[in-house]
Design an enzyme around this catalytic site. Structure first.
Site, mmCIF file in Angstrom:
data_model
loop_
_atom_site.group_PDB
_atom_site.id
_atom_site.type_symbol
_atom_site.label_atom_id
_atom_site.label_comp_id
_atom_site.label_asym_id
_atom_site.label_seq_id
_atom_site.Cartn_x
_atom_site.Cartn_y
_atom_site.Cartn_z
ATOM 1 N N MET A 263 0.855 -0.891 -0.272
ATOM 2 C CA MET A 263 -0.196 -0.089 0.166
ATOM 3 C C MET A 263 0.869 1.069 0.273
ATOM 4 O O MET A 263 1.572 1.591 0.489
ATOM 5 C CB MET A 263 -0.823 0.225 1.331
ATOM 6 C CG MET A 263 -2.032 0.700 1.564
ATOM 7 S SD MET A 263 -3.048 1.521 0.080
ATOM 8 C CE MET A 263 -3.349 2.743 -0.119
ATOM 9 N N GLU A 298 4.584 0.266 -6.062
ATOM 10 C CA GLU A 298 4.327 1.744 -4.529
ATOM 11 C C GLU A 298 4.759 3.111 -4.783
ATOM 12 O O GLU A 298 4.211 4.247 -4.701
ATOM 13 C CB GLU A 298 4.440 1.109 -3.161
ATOM 14 C CG GLU A 298 3.194 -0.666 -2.998
ATOM 15 C CD GLU A 298 2.170 -0.071 -3.599
ATOM 16 O OE1 GLU A 298 1.785 0.672 -3.658
ATOM 17 O OE2 GLU A 298 2.127 -1.639 -4.121
HETATM 18 N N1 B3K Z 1 -3.993 0.673 -3.505
HETATM 19 C C1 B3K Z 1 -3.417 -0.330 -3.577
HETATM 20 C C2 B3K Z 1 -4.254 -1.689 -3.272
HETATM 21 C C3 B3K Z 1 -5.405 -0.918 -2.200
HETATM 22 C C4 B3K Z 1 -6.215 -2.197 -1.982
HETATM 23 C C5 B3K Z 1 -7.743 -1.959 -1.687
HETATM 24 N N2 B3K Z 1 -8.648 -3.294 -0.967
HETATM 25 C C6 B3K Z 1 -2.058 -1.253 -3.789
HETATM 26 C C7 B3K Z 1 -1.490 -1.205 -5.522
HETATM 27 O O1 B3K Z 1 -2.677 -0.913 -5.978
HETATM 28 O O2 B3K Z 1 -0.821 -0.096 -5.550
HETATM 29 ZN ZN ZN Z 2 -1.469 -0.023 -7.325
#
Ligand code: B3K
Ligand code: ZN
Length: 871
Positions: A263, A298
């Site tokens: 995340m 990320e």
């Molecule tokens: N943005 C997060 C994913 C969140 C998922 C929530 N169920 C990871 C990513 O795509 O980088």
């Molecule tokens: Zn993402």
């Protein structure tokens, strides 16, 4: 269920009545009674508004003040709180209590091992405090964390550390400030005791950024690769996209309990330890690639996601499609472009096409959602990335980067839409993307059919194309798409035919039917279509075996060679399924076998490409070739074809194995990786026919291995061919690694994909293994997820035992972690193309789930969409 969950619709979007400019959070951390005090400044946006609804779930409200005074004019329910009769601008102080220890959902604040951590995307912040939990409310956050010093020596949050201190009772506190306004889904807090790997990076403009990776105590020797990947990501984004990091510190924390990969919280990424921890003893080469890709992904979100975020969750692909595209380009620039392309295309063909054809079909910008977590899908992510890639193909790198530059300068610091992105790409490049926008609103996989004719006299070649998108579960009307078709013409003598000075070109295929004419074509060509998978479509062209053999050998594009090699396999698979259904022997002409043989005998072999070609499609991948899926006939035909190929090519396979197996100490170079991969695949195919010899080789391979890639390759080969040494090797691995769940995940996945008829019984027994816990998402995905999604034949056993097992597990997980449950259910709802017997058994399990009185809305959405197919 008392009240059925309701869907939200994109068309109903309204900007917020109030916004929040600043938020000061105070956490008094206790495992089962954490007190959260939130001081929030509200500013009215809609002059008519007199009340404001704040999301909040699983919270105990302790105190509430407005402008410093106790306030009682509110209503609370299980979804949140409505503050009534509020002024145009006010300060809210709200105190709540939460229980992280009892929270197994992987959302909000929860315990992962001995640490406390958060996950707020998409809507987890509402489990921490009452708030406007939506991505278009951007506030400046400061976070003060107080906790016991012994259990929680590290107290982390977003931004920069601005103060810290000691308190009585062995407590300490730290305060963090994030200078960049952000939506609450990017908030993070981590508390725990870790080992820290520290490094730094000097940005292109000369600023020093501190880099810190936090891992469980004792795991420091597994963090170096992630650190290197982070630095490579930072440099790559500066060079290719001109984007520089903006804070003084970048932290990554690896945790063992995590619902997905990682995340991108601002300045404080929280990662599934699977995508951080890697050394040669514990991780395979494929694991290393996963670490690099997710670290990159990320990091790249810092601009595409954090600095510029989504207006609402229907726009998720704005950040995810674009960031997947960026991480794919990163991996391709640093590693093998063709291997990356093949792996990404497999995700599309094997999973995304199935999603498009199933009950959860949705466009990359969905229009209606019950549970947002259900829309972190292969469609939003991977098809979303393909859509960005098509824009890249249509614009070219230079104009694409001009569009990106405009997008960033126009929207930095804002929450925007997919339309804002497309408009910026259009304005920045001068290329019309009018019709192209349909890719955002239309679901489904277009089928492109190609026919052609060649006129020797006028040296003209004509390619006739049609495109058709079948109705999908969510949408009946379909329009023609703007499809970029990358084509190369190869002569029957195997030479590239130049057209207008170029060996290949990208056709703009925009109509339902369209003909393209090529002049000055000296001989009848063989078309290589959709090179590099230039559009997320299925295509159909009646290639002869000879034509495919020419492409396999001579197409200048390596992806086109791989595609032709698998097209040839698929062509015979279709024929052989029919033969199996008529109880006849399968056929595989010598000509076809020789086409593969010539690859293996190549004097200057492309090891990576050969390995990709020899990794023939899985059963579920082959399902995509059929309107009606005959589970058993496909499994049987595939096995018979692979056995025949392996038998006919056994000398070549053995030779390739012996020349490429590891002989020197482990090293992580591209060439060594390619050799390990190819030797593993050859061993596994060889094992199908020469079981005794392969048994010796696999055993030696395992015993001599000094790295996890080779160890796992030996186990896999033994597993696929059920070699005699399998039980002994599996037991040895278990005794070596049972203390380490992350490593055991590989072992669980192997056990769950065994072709042995008693595999399901084994899987059930392994749920009692000391390393297994259904509360840990990685373990559950490895053991149960692998069985239901990768052991196709046994999950779909005609007695329904696989379905009943999944039903049992889902009922259990529904209470513990509905997000993980909702991911596992996918193969149970995609039953439309199966036989009536299996359909009935699958439907029965869905009905059983629907009867569960407290079915989480994650599962409710998928179960009801699944059952809608039989209405
Ligand atoms: N943005 C997060 C994913 C969140 C998922 C929530 N169920 C990871 C990513 O795509 O980088
Ligand atoms: Zn993402």
């Amino acid at each position: 269920m008392e009240q059925q969950p309701q869907a939200k619709h994109l068309k109903d979007y309204q900007s917020p009545d109030y916004t929040i400019t600043t938020l000061a959070l105070d956490f008094q951390l206790e495992d089962s009674a954490t007190i959260v005090t939130a001081n929030t400044h509200f500013v009215r946006q809609n002059q008519a508004a007199e009340q404001v609804f704040l999301n909040g779930e699983h919270l105990t409200l302790l105190d509430l003040k407005i402008n410093g005074q106790a306030y009682t004019d509110y209503q609370v329910n299980e979804l949140g709180i409505t503050l009534l009769n509020v002024p145009a601008e006010f300060d809210l102080e709200i105190q709540t209590q939460i229980d992280p220890q009892a929270n197994f959902s992987g959302e909000g604040l929860y315990k992962s091992g001995d640490a406390l951590c958060t996950q707020c995307e998409a809507e987890g912040f509402r489990r921490i405090t009452y708030y406007l939990d939506r991505p278009d409310v951007l506030a400046k956050f400061s976070t003060k964390i107080t906790a016991d010093k012994t259990s929680y020596p590290f107290l982390l949050s977003n931004g920069n550390k601005v103060a810290h201190g000691e308190l009585a009772d062995n407590k300490h506190w730290v305060e963090w400030q994030d200078p960049f306004p952000k939506p609450c889904y990017l908030f993070a807090l981590v508390a725990g005791d870790f080992d820290v790997l520290k490094d730094s990076y000097k940005t292109v403009s000369g600023r020093n950024v501190a880099l810190e990776i936090f891992v469980d105590k004792g795991n420091l020797d597994r963090a170096d690769y992630a650190m290197g990947a982070l630095k490579r990501s930072m440099e790559w984004d500066e060079q290719r996209f001109g984007l520089e990091y903006d804070l003084d510190i970048y932290m990554i924390v690896a945790v063992d309990f995590f619902n997905m990969g990682a995340m991108e919280n601002k300045g404080l990424n929280v990662f599934n330890s699977k995508f951080v921890l890697a050394n040669s003893k514990t991780a395979t080469d494929a694991d290393y690639d996963g670490v690099e890709a997710v670290i990159g992904h990320e990091y790249f979100h810092n601009w595409t996601g954090n600095r510029i975020t989504c207006r609402d969750w229907f726009q998720l692909s704005l950040k995810e499609g674009l960031t997947v595209f960026r991480d794919q380009e990163f991996s391709s620039d640093l590693g093998s472009r063709v291997v990356n392309r093949i792996n990404n295309v497999k995700i599309m063909r094997n999973h995304q096409f199935a999603e498009d054809a199933g009950p959860m079909s949705h466009p990359i910008r969905p229009e209606s959602v019950i549970e947002m977590n259900n829309f972190y899908t292969v469609t939003v992510y991977n098809k979303g990335s393909e859509v960005i890639r098509m824009i890249h193909t249509l614009l070219g790198e230079e104009k694409f980067q001009a569009g990106m530059k405009l997008y960033v300068s126009r929207f930095d610091g804002q929450a925007v839409t997919c339309e804002d992105f497309v408009k910026a790409m259009e304005d920045g490049s001068g290329v019309d993307l009018g019709q192209f926008r349909r890719w955002y609103s239309q679901s489904g996989t277009p089928l492109v059919t190609a026919t052609d004719e060649y006129d020797q006299a006028s040296q003209t070649y004509r390619l006739h194309l049609t495109q058709k998108t079948e109705a999908t579960a969510d949408q009946t009307e379909k329009q023609p798409q703007h499809i970029p078709l990358d084509i190369e013409l190869v002569s029957e003598a195997g030479e590239s035919i130049l057209v207008g000075g170029a060996a290949s070109q990208v056709l703009n295929f925009t109509q339902a039917e369209q003909t393209f004419e090529f002049t000055d074509v000296a001989s009848k060509p063989v078309p290589a279509l959709f090179r590099d998978f230039s559009a997320p479509v299925k295509y159909q062209y009646d290639y002869t075996d000879q034509q495919l053999a020419i492409l396999i050998k001579t197409a200048t594009n390596a992806f086109a060679r791989w595609d032709a090699a698998h097209n040839l396999f698929n062509k015979y698979l279709i024929t052989n399924v029919a033969l199996v259904q008529q109880q006849q022997a399968i056929e595989l002409p010598d000509f076809v076998i020789d086409a593969y043989r010539s690859l293996l005998l190549d004097e200057t072999p492309d090891l990576a490409l050969i390995a990709e070609i020899l990794a023939f499609p899985s059963q579920s991948a082959l399902w995509q070739l059929f309107e009606q899926v005959d589970v058993d006939a496909i499994a049987q035909a595939r096995k018979a074809m692979l056995d025949t190929l392996a038998g006919a090519l056994s000398d070549e396979l053995l030779c390739l194995y012996l020349t490429n197996r590891s002989q020197s100490p482990y090293e992580l170079t591209q060439q060594a990786v390619e050799k390990r991969n190819l030797s593993g695949i050859c061993l596994s195919l060889y094992g199908r026919v020469a079981t005794e010899h392969a048994n010796e080789l696999a055993k030696a391979h395992y015993e001599q291995s000094d790295n996890m890639t080779d160890t796992f390759a030996a186990l896999s080969a033994a597993n696929v061919a059920q070699l005699d040494c399998l039980a002994e090797l599996m037991a040895d691995f278990d005794s070596k690694w049972r203390h380490d769940g992350l490593v055991m995940d590989k072992w669980f996945a192997l056990a769950a994909t065994s072709p042995a008829p008693d595999c399901l019984e084994q899987v059930k027994a392994l749920m009692e293994h000391p390393s297994f816990s259904i509360k840990n998402p990685n373990r559950t995905r490895s053991l149960i997820g692998s069985f239901v999604s990768a052991n196709t034949a046994l999950f779909h056993a005609i007695d329904g035992s696989g379905y009943a097992f999944l039903g049992d597990v889902l009922l259990q997980l529904n209470k513990i972690n509905p997000q993980v449950a909702s991911r596992l259910i996918t193969p149970l709802i995609q039953f439309k193309r199966l036989d009536a017997t299996r359909q009935a058994l699958m439907v029965a399990q869905l009905q059983r789930l629907l009867a569960e009185p407290e079915l989480a809305k994650d599962l409710y959405e998928k179960v009801t969409r699944g059952l809608d197919q039989i209405k």
